[in-house]
Design a protein around this motif. Structure first.
Motif, PDB file in Angstrom:
ATOM      1  N   ASN A   1       1.741  51.424   8.154  1.00  0.00           N
ATOM      2  CA  ASN A   1       1.063  50.155   7.835  1.00  0.00           C
ATOM      3  C   ASN A   1       0.894  49.227   8.959  1.00  0.00           C
ATOM      4  OD1 ASN A   1       0.535  47.770   6.057  1.00  0.00           O
ATOM      5  ND2 ASN A   1       2.616  47.162   6.648  1.00  0.00           N
ATOM      6  N   ARG A   2       2.206  49.067  10.112  1.00  0.00           N
ATOM      7  CA  ARG A   2       2.124  48.422  11.178  1.00  0.00           C
ATOM      8  C   ARG A   2       1.707  49.196  12.365  1.00  0.00           C
ATOM      9  NH1 ARG A   2       3.716  43.023  10.762  1.00  0.00           N
ATOM     10  NH2 ARG A   2       5.009  42.611   8.919  1.00  0.00           N
TER      11      ARG A   2
ATOM     12  N   TYR B   1      -0.266  44.318   0.511  1.00  0.00           N
ATOM     13  CA  TYR B   1       0.999  44.234   1.404  1.00  0.00           C
ATOM     14  C   TYR B   1       2.055  43.506   0.490  1.00  0.00           C
ATOM     15  CZ  TYR B   1       4.169  42.847   5.086  1.00  0.00           C
ATOM     16  OH  TYR B   1       5.359  42.536   5.749  1.00  0.00           O
TER      17      TYR B   1
ATOM     18  N   ASN C   1       5.279  45.178  -1.347  1.00  0.00           N
ATOM     19  CA  ASN C   1       6.485  44.347  -1.151  1.00  0.00           C
ATOM     20  C   ASN C   1       7.049  43.679  -2.601  1.00  0.00           C
ATOM     21  OD1 ASN C   1       7.312  45.456   1.451  1.00  0.00           O
ATOM     22  ND2 ASN C   1       5.791  44.017   2.383  1.00  0.00           N
TER      23      ASN C   1
ATOM     24  N   TRP D   1       8.625  48.082  -3.399  1.00  0.00           N
ATOM     25  CA  TRP D   1       9.959  47.721  -2.805  1.00  0.00           C
ATOM     26  C   TRP D   1      10.916  47.407  -3.695  1.00  0.00           C
ATOM     27  CZ3 TRP D   1      11.506  48.233   2.128  1.00  0.00           C
ATOM     28  CH2 TRP D   1      12.776  47.397   2.689  1.00  0.00           C
TER      29      TRP D   1
ATOM     30  N   ASP E   1       5.820  56.072   5.401  1.00  0.00           N
ATOM     31  CA  ASP E   1       6.156  54.906   4.424  1.00  0.00           C
ATOM     32  C   ASP E   1       5.378  54.723   3.093  1.00  0.00           C
ATOM     33  OD1 ASP E   1       8.529  53.918   4.045  1.00  0.00           O
ATOM     34  OD2 ASP E   1       8.542  52.521   5.460  1.00  0.00           O
ATOM     35  N   TYR E   2       6.200  53.891   2.431  1.00  0.00           N
ATOM     36  CA  TYR E   2       5.682  53.512   0.781  1.00  0.00           C
ATOM     37  C   TYR E   2       4.455  52.830   0.722  1.00  0.00           C
ATOM     38  CZ  TYR E   2       7.622  49.156   2.059  1.00  0.00           C
ATOM     39  OH  TYR E   2       7.848  47.750   2.789  1.00  0.00           O
ATOM     40  N   GLN E   3       3.974  52.047   1.903  1.00  0.00           N
ATOM     41  CA  GLN E   3       2.777  51.411   1.854  1.00  0.00           C
ATOM     42  C   GLN E   3       1.488  52.503   1.696  1.00  0.00           C
ATOM     43  OE1 GLN E   3       4.696  51.275   4.533  1.00  0.00           O
ATOM     44  NE2 GLN E   3       5.428  49.218   4.762  1.00  0.00           N
TER      45      GLN E   3
ATOM     46  N   HIS F   1      10.384  55.897   4.604  1.00  0.00           N
ATOM     47  CA  HIS F   1      11.702  55.292   5.032  1.00  0.00           C
ATOM     48  C   HIS F   1      12.468  54.690   4.176  1.00  0.00           C
ATOM     49  CE1 HIS F   1       9.997  55.468   9.363  1.00  0.00           C
ATOM     50  NE2 HIS F   1       9.000  55.908   8.792  1.00  0.00           N
ATOM     51  N   ILE F   2      12.186  54.496   3.117  1.00  0.00           N
ATOM     52  CA  ILE F   2      13.075  53.679   1.981  1.00  0.00           C
ATOM     53  C   ILE F   2      13.603  54.744   0.848  1.00  0.00           C
ATOM     54  CG2 ILE F   2      11.535  51.512   2.590  1.00  0.00           C
ATOM     55  CD1 ILE F   2      10.432  51.753  -0.051  1.00  0.00           C
TER      56      ILE F   2
ATOM     57  N   ARG G   1      17.415  42.120   8.051  1.00  0.00           N
ATOM     58  CA  ARG G   1      16.429  41.358   7.613  1.00  0.00           C
ATOM     59  C   ARG G   1      16.485  40.689   6.553  1.00  0.00           C
ATOM     60  NH1 ARG G   1      12.483  43.276   5.161  1.00  0.00           N
ATOM     61  NH2 ARG G   1      13.328  45.364   4.688  1.00  0.00           N
TER      62      ARG G   1
ATOM     63  N   ARG H   1       9.017  38.866   5.442  1.00  0.00           N
ATOM     64  CA  ARG H   1       7.955  38.746   3.965  1.00  0.00           C
ATOM     65  C   ARG H   1       7.826  37.270   3.483  1.00  0.00           C
ATOM     66  NH1 ARG H   1      10.322  44.665   2.294  1.00  0.00           N
ATOM     67  NH2 ARG H   1       9.469  45.495   4.012  1.00  0.00           N
TER      68      ARG H   1
HETATM   69  O1  F6P Z   1      11.359  50.866   6.485  1.00  0.00           O
HETATM   70  C1  F6P Z   1      10.848  49.936   5.688  1.00  0.00           C
HETATM   71  C2  F6P Z   1      10.040  48.954   6.323  1.00  0.00           C
HETATM   72  O2  F6P Z   1       9.039  48.132   5.314  1.00  0.00           O
HETATM   73  C3  F6P Z   1       9.031  49.510   7.365  1.00  0.00           C
HETATM   74  O3  F6P Z   1       7.789  50.118   6.871  1.00  0.00           O
HETATM   75  C4  F6P Z   1       8.708  48.273   8.258  1.00  0.00           C
HETATM   76  O4  F6P Z   1       8.516  48.711   9.557  1.00  0.00           O
HETATM   77  C5  F6P Z   1       9.962  47.231   8.211  1.00  0.00           C
HETATM   78  O5  F6P Z   1      10.673  47.805   6.696  1.00  0.00           O
HETATM   79  C6  F6P Z   1       9.881  46.041   8.154  1.00  0.00           C
HETATM   80  O6  F6P Z   1       8.868  45.425   7.225  1.00  0.00           O
HETATM   81  P1  F6P Z   1       7.658  44.710   7.372  1.00  0.00           P
HETATM   82  O7  F6P Z   1       6.600  45.623   7.862  1.00  0.00           O
HETATM   83  O8  F6P Z   1       7.395  44.547   5.770  1.00  0.00           O
HETATM   84  O9  F6P Z   1       7.897  43.441   7.935  1.00  0.00           O
END
Ligand code: F6P
Length: 499
Positions: free
Chosen positions: A19-20, A92, A97, A101, A146-148, A170-171, A298, A336
């Protein structure tokens, strides 16, 4: 590079999709912008592989409505994906999320099921898959994260059956009783089964996934192998029921690959005189209490920050602990922030911190030193070194790398890790003080035991934990995943003959 172009593929032999992106777009005060490598362990682990194998990384820049041309960064081809402002909201913040999530974290918060969010999720996954199909060389290895992006493996296989496709979640992956709430439960399973290897953090996650496959698709699962009947090469996952005699099938591996950190880098940083001096300074600035407890998360409702504050508040209220002796440092990095549940959580946590400080802090001693920031790695390592007790009280967590970072940092073999049994890390870090964060009395007892633990016991526990974390670092994790992925290509056959 192979130098090939469409339709058989692009230039890159190894493609990571997440995703990122592994780089963040950073704005300087003068308004100029640049890309900086983000501090995550995944980039560190994959960088050498990417450099040696013509690697590219497909992902979102983190900002809406911005188009960027692909570019090279530290030997990696970076391919930025554009997300519109409404896609950020729906794909997203919404489906990823506010649906997946909470659902995947045991519905600690209620998931929202909205059909337009699902539509955006499908559209964005398709765009990531299309971009990946365009840049991947013939027979390339693609690793989706990952889940996205759970639909990407199937979408990619449909376009590019030559690719070897891995996916890592990852989750957590939830038990079927919870997963089955999802209106799009079958589509997600089919999306994932487009991969050759599906990695999870824990054995329990892999088992939950296999059960969902059996229930929803009727495929045979022989841990860790799942037999997927081939209707045709690109869309085999549409089939239902076990592979029949004489029918062709491909095998998918679904198993646990617990992720880790660059442990040596954390230890090395902890050994630098500047970081050690900073750790001493932190203790002094906090008034040299006998015990510093630390939470680093977080700001997420899965982390059990409220449970930890409740336990600490009660220990102060009943006089078991006093602010002269014990300070809790809580780093809660912003996350988030436009999602409602996260806004409420922040209000709740900050109200609780304010109340506890209001009730118990004195002019010279604070109860909770609370920080709503992210910090650079050097500062985090100094905090870990300064902390006598590390509190990881997650209600559910895929792994929890903070627990591993704390252990990697403590080359002095001191410090006590209190670790929730609901964090993936608890499967490996059995010599931590394992706790159930819902049991507030139990948590309070563990905190007191941790504070009073004799040095010999602390050292014995920490030595065992350190062996585990230093041996199983993130490089080993990625090497093992890629080894299984590379071997997985032979996994096809016809029922009645060898696979
Ligand atoms: O592992 C969970 C996760 O969603 C990752 O994909 C992500 O890098 C991290 O937590 C931080 O979340 P976000 O990218 O939503 O800020």
């Amino acid at each position: 590079m192979t130098g090939t172009t469409d339709p058989t593929g692009g230039d890159y032999d190894f493609v990571v999709v997440s995703n990122r992106l592994p780089v963040d777009r950073v704005l300087a005060p003068d308004g100029s912008a640049s890309w900086q490598q983000s501090p995550g362990g995944l980039v560190t682990a994959l960088e050498p592989v990417m450099r040696s194998r013509d690697g590219a990384w497909v992902g979102w820049s983190g900002q809406p409505d911005l188009d960027f041309e692909p570019f090279d960064s530290a030997g990696i081809r970076v391919v930025p994906m554009r997300l519109s402002a409404s896609e950020v909201e729906d794909y997203y913040e919404g489906f990823s999320n506010d649906t997946l999530w909470p659902l995947y974290h045991d519905v600690i918060a209620p998931p929202n099921y909205q059909r337009d969010w699902w539509d955006a999720y499908v559209a964005v996954n398709q765009r990531f898959a299309d971009a990946t199909a365009r840049i991947s060389a013939q027979d390339a290895v693609v690793w989706v994260q990952d889940y996205q992006l759970q639909l990407v493996p199937k979408m990619l296989r449909r376009q590019r059956p030559d690719l070897t496709i891995g996916f890592f979640n990852h989750i957590p992956f939830p038990p079927y009783g919870i997963y089955s709430q999802l209106p799009w439960r079958t589509q997600i399973i089919e999306g994932l089964l487009g991969a050759d290897v599906i990695g999870f953090q824990r054995l329990a996650d892999a088992s939950n996934f296999s059960r969902a496959v059996r229930r929803l698709k009727g495929f045979v699962t022989k841990n860790p192998i799942i037999e997927v009947p081939l209707v045709d090469e690109s869309e085999g996952v549409r089939a239902h029921g076990p592979v029949r005699k004489g029918q062709e099938f491909r095998t998918v591996v679904a198993k646990q690959f617990p992720i880790s950190i660059d442990a040596a880098a954390y230890e090395q940083l902890a050994r630098t005189p500047a970081v050690q001096a900073r750790a001493r300074q932190i203790r002094e600035d906090l008034g040299n209490p006998k015990t510093i407890m630390l939470g680093v998360d977080r700001l997420d409702y899965t982390k059990g920050i409220g449970h930890r504050l409740k336990a600490f508040g009660e220990l102060l209220a009943d006089g078991t602990l006093s602010v002269e002796d014990v300070t809790l440092v809580q780093v809660a990095s912003p996350s988030r922030e436009r999602v409602q549940t996260y806004m409420h959580l922040r209000d709740e946590i900050e109200l609780t911190v304010g109340r506890i400080n209001g009730d118990f802090a004195t002019i010279s001693h604070t109860a909770i030193s609370y920080h709503h920031h992210g910090y650079p790695r050097e500062e985090m390592v100094a905090l870990y070194l300064a902390a006598d007790v590390m509190l990881v009280t997650a209600l559910r967590d895929g792994m929890n790398l903070v627990a591993k970072e704390y252990v990697a940092t403590r080359f002095d073999e001191d410090g006590v890790l209190i670790l929730s049994e609901f964090a993936g890390a608890a499967d490996e870090l059995k010599r931590a003080m394992l706790i159930n964060p819902h049991d507030i009395d139990g948590l309070k007892e563990s905190i007191v035991q941790a504070i009073e633990m004799p040095k010999r016991d602390r050292a014995a526990r920490m030595r065992t934990l350190r062996r585990r974390v230093l041996e199983n670092d993130v490089e080993k994790w990625s090497a093992e995943f890629l080894r299984v992925l590379t071997n997985s290509r032979s996994g096809r056959g016809r029922k009645g003959s060898a696979a």
